[in-house]
Write a protein that holds these residues in place. Structure first.
Motif, short mmCIF file in Angstrom:
data_model
loop_
_atom_site.label_atom_id
_atom_site.label_comp_id
_atom_site.label_asym_id
_atom_site.label_seq_id
_atom_site.Cartn_x
_atom_site.Cartn_y
_atom_site.Cartn_z
N LEU A 1 1.01 -1.42 0.09
CA LEU A 1 -0.04 -0.35 -0.37
C LEU A 1 0.89 0.93 -0.15
O LEU A 1 1.97 1.17 1.05
N TYR B 1 -0.53 -6.85 2.47
CA TYR B 1 -1.72 -7.01 2.47
C TYR B 1 -2.21 -7.54 1.70
O TYR B 1 -1.75 -7.55 0.15
N LYS C 1 -10.36 -4.12 -2.21
CA LYS C 1 -10.17 -4.01 -0.50
C LYS C 1 -10.15 -4.99 -0.28
O LYS C 1 -9.67 -6.34 -0.26
N ILE C 2 -8.62 -4.83 0.94
CA ILE C 2 -7.86 -5.10 1.48
C ILE C 2 -7.90 -5.26 2.67
O ILE C 2 -8.65 -4.40 3.26
N THR C 3 -7.23 -7.01 3.34
CA THR C 3 -7.08 -6.75 5.33
C THR C 3 -5.96 -5.14 5.72
O THR C 3 -5.11 -4.76 4.54
N MET C 4 -6.57 -4.94 6.55
CA MET C 4 -5.82 -3.84 7.52
C MET C 4 -5.53 -3.97 8.60
O MET C 4 -6.12 -4.70 8.89
N ALA D 1 -6.67 1.46 11.35
CA ALA D 1 -8.13 0.84 11.18
C ALA D 1 -8.96 2.32 10.96
O ALA D 1 -10.20 1.75 10.83
N HIS E 1 -10.59 3.70 5.57
CA HIS E 1 -11.11 2.81 4.69
C HIS E 1 -10.56 1.65 4.39
O HIS E 1 -9.39 2.25 3.35
N PRO E 2 -10.87 0.53 3.98
CA PRO E 2 -10.19 -0.77 3.26
C PRO E 2 -9.76 -0.49 2.11
O PRO E 2 -9.28 -1.49 1.40
#
Length: 135
Positions: free
Chosen positions: A29, A54, A66-69, A74, A77-78
């Motif tokens: 990212l 990620y 949409k990716i894991t965060m 947190a 926005h993912p």
């Protein structure tokens, strides 16, 4: 004017690669102030340019993923545009093994020296100071 624009477009089309990811791929990212990631981690002059890797959870469109965060991100926005992502190529040398470190109650760590590399004696302002380089 049209000929010039057409030539510029053909140059840009040759250099531009369409990025597409599938669910389960790993990506980095990009940290920039415009995405909000830089504001979330206080981007500075020597801070990282990319975070990750990620995992991609879902493909929204060919240009949005949409990716894991992490929990520290947190508040973001993912979902991110494909321009903010960079493909991660897995390499076994990237995996670091954690050493078994015992941490004391005062959050200090005891480390055993391997060998004495060099020793010097200096006398600044009349005091004798012994300097030892330990590996």
């Amino acid at each position: 004017m049209r000929a010039s624009q057409s030539r510029q477009k053909s140059y840009a089309d040759q250099r531009q690669k369409p990025l597409e990811f599938v669910v389960g791929d790993h990506v980095f990212l990009r940290v920039t102030l415009t995405t909000g990631v830089g504001r979330a981690i206080r981007a500075r002059k020597l801070s990282l340019r990319y975070l990750g890797p990620y995992q991609i959870l879902r493909r929204i469109r060919p240009i949005a993923y949409k990716i894991t965060m992490l929990p520290k991100l947190a508040n973001l926005h993912p979902m991110f545009h494909v321009s903010q992502l960079r493909k991660y190529v897995p390499d076994p040398s990237h995996v670091l093994e954690a050493e078994d470190v015992q941490i004391r109650g005062d959050l200090s760590v005891e480390v055993q020296p391997v060998r004495v590399e060099d020793s010097q004696t200096k006398q600044p302002q009349g005091e004798t100071v012994r300097l030892v380089k330990v590996i």
